[in-house]
Design an enzyme around this catalytic site. Structure first.
Site, short mmCIF file in Angstrom:
data_model
loop_
_atom_site.label_atom_id
_atom_site.label_comp_id
_atom_site.label_asym_id
_atom_site.label_seq_id
_atom_site.Cartn_x
_atom_site.Cartn_y
_atom_site.Cartn_z
N ASP A 28 -45.38 -19.93 38.37
CA ASP A 28 -44.73 -19.17 37.66
C ASP A 28 -45.46 -18.30 36.88
OD1 ASP A 28 -42.60 -18.44 35.74
OD2 ASP A 28 -41.71 -20.37 36.07
N HIS A 54 -45.69 -15.62 39.13
CA HIS A 54 -44.90 -14.53 38.93
C HIS A 54 -45.17 -13.25 37.86
CE1 HIS A 54 -41.26 -17.75 39.56
NE2 HIS A 54 -42.13 -17.48 40.57
#
Ligand SMILES: *[C@@H]1O[C@H](CO)[C@@H](O)[C@H](O)[C@H]1NC(C)=O
Ligand SMILES: *[C@@H]1O[C@H](CO)[C@@H](O)[C@H](O)[C@H]1NC(C)=O
Ligand SMILES: *[C@@H]1O[C@H](CO)[C@@H](O)[C@H](O)[C@H]1NC(C)=O
Ligand SMILES: *[C@@H]1O[C@H](CO)[C@@H](O)[C@H](O)[C@H]1NC(C)=O
Length: 395
Positions: A215, A238
């Protein structure tokens, strides 16, 4: 015996060094041994260190240990260093952490250092399989590896966070916190494993670190001021994210964030600011500087998204109330894996102000990537793509 001047001087130096050196507390003293469970040994070592009136150092030597959740609290009487050279494993079954938000918690203390070459292994594989937070807003959240809360003057240096069940690290309400030479490791497809999340803190630095996770690399929540991310490598994951903001009541402003000399490789986003539409939460984001950044195969290298609404959890009917101003993107180069290298989607009711694009050289399939903008008129300095109007495409 007559001491020569040199010997006497040496004696003084040794005596001084000795008195200022932290007293070592090996967890062996409390029964902590390799292949065993060190939960109670660490708790007891912390109790002793915390009550000591001079600096102390808790040692977890090399070896593999098991540990259940710990919550180490101050206030303590003197600085404490926890030097970890071993590998510490969390229970693989998320239920064994009894609903704790974090596996290793340290709070309400000052002058805490965590150092060493140690690895904190969250053994998150089972937790990732059980994670349904992308469909279920009331999903059960597993424990993060680290929770640092209400700490002043903290240094975390060298350690590795591996396979956390949730975020690797949460820094909440801390002041003067340096994360140096930190590594976060988890597979690209592990859910919610942000490398480090920072909330309600001031003077936090993430430097010389490498975060390869599933993430966000670094994510900032609300009410953060004076933050630096420098000499850092991100990817997979991310990317670096401010927000999402505009979701919870009473969010504080995010002020002064510098991201410098960072490489993002194979990440979904590069540098991003995101806020939710359709809420009445009005906060501000100001003085954001993103510079000297290399993108390698990044899907959205530069992105402001004020219509952030993953998995259709909201409606986009009302624009975001979060005000974004003074954001500069400078000397950002490399490759985008989509045509839109720069996406600036600002709020219709509160347009972004003072956005600058300076020396942006991003390519998609060898051609210059384009910029797509709405409700913002960025100042272009040097070479950077000019805005084209955003279509209804959802980014
Ligand atoms: C941290 O600093 C704040 C602000 O100076 C102070 O109010 C707080 O008591 C300090 N916390 C600790 C644990 O020393
Ligand atoms: C920040 O914390 C570090 C580590 O404890 C300390 O050495 C330094 O003096 C602190 N800086 C300030 C401005 O308090
Ligand atoms: C930039 O960061 C990298 C680590 O990612 C480091 O090796 C390099 O020395 C840094 N460059 C400068 C100019 O500080
Ligand atoms: C932009 O980047 C490409 C590919 O890295 C390079 O060939 C080109 O010279 C750069 N252009 C400028 C103006 O720096």
């Amino acid at each position: 015996m007559r001491l020569s001047t040199t010997t006497f001087f040496l004696f003084l130096v040794l005596a001084t060094t000795h008195t200022t050196q932290a007293a070592d507390i090996d967890i062996k003293k409390f029964g902590g041994a390799p292949n065993g469970d060190i939960t109670q040994a660490l708790v007891n070592a912390w109790k002793q260190a915390c009550a000591t009136t001079s600096a102390s150092r808790i040692l977890i030597p090399s070896g593999t240990y098991k540990m259940r959740g710990v919550d180490l609290k101050g206030p303590c009487k003197a600085p404490i260093e926890i030097k970890v050279d071993g590998t510490i494993q969390a229970p693989a079954d998320p239920k064994q952490l009894n609903g704790a938000e974090q596996w290793v918690k340290i709070g309400y203390a000052s002058h805490i250092t965590i150092s060493g070459q140690g690895i904190f292994d969250g053994q998150g594989a089972n937790a990732w399989k059980q994670n349904d937070c992308n469909k279920n807003t009331k999903c059960e959240r597993s424990a993060m590896n680290f929770g640092f809360y209400f700490l002043n003057h903290t240094i975390v240096r060298g350690i590795t966070s591996k396979d956390s069940k949730n975020f690797h690290m949460n820094i909440l309400s801390c002041n003067n916190f340096t994360l140096d030479g930190y590594k976060a490791i988890a597979p690209a497809d592990s859910a919610n494993t942000d490398g480090v999340h920072i909330g309600r803190s001031t003077n936090v630095k993430v430097i010389n670190s490498k975060l390869a996770t599933g993430d966000d690399c670094v994510s900032l929540g609300d009410a953060n001021t004076h933050l630096v991310v420098q000499n850092v490598e991100c990817g997979p994951g991310h990317g670096i994210s401010v927000g999402s903001l505009g979701y919870y009541e009473n969010e504080g402003p995010v002020v002064d964030f510098l991201v410098k000399n960072v490489t993002l490789k194979n990440t979904d986003n590069g540098v991003r600011i995101k806020s939710w539409p359709s809420t009445s939460i009005a906060t501000t984001v100001t003085n954001m500087r993103f510079e000297d950044i290399t993108m390698v195969n990044v899907a959205n290298p530069i992105i402001i998204d004020q219509e952030y609404c993953p998995w259709n959890q909201c409606s986009k009917k009302a624009p975001s109330k979060v005000k974004i101003s003074k954001v500069s993107f400078k000397n950002i180069k490399g490759t985008s894996s989509t045509k839109e290298g720069v996406v600036l989607i600002c709020s219709k009711s509160i347009p972004c102000e003072g956005v600058e694009l300076s020396e942006i050289n991003l390519t998609f399939n060898g051609a210059p990537a384009i910029a797509v903008c709405s409700n913002v008129k960025p100042k272009i300095i040097g070479k950077a793509p000019a805005c084209t109007a955003a279509t209804n495409k959802v980014f």
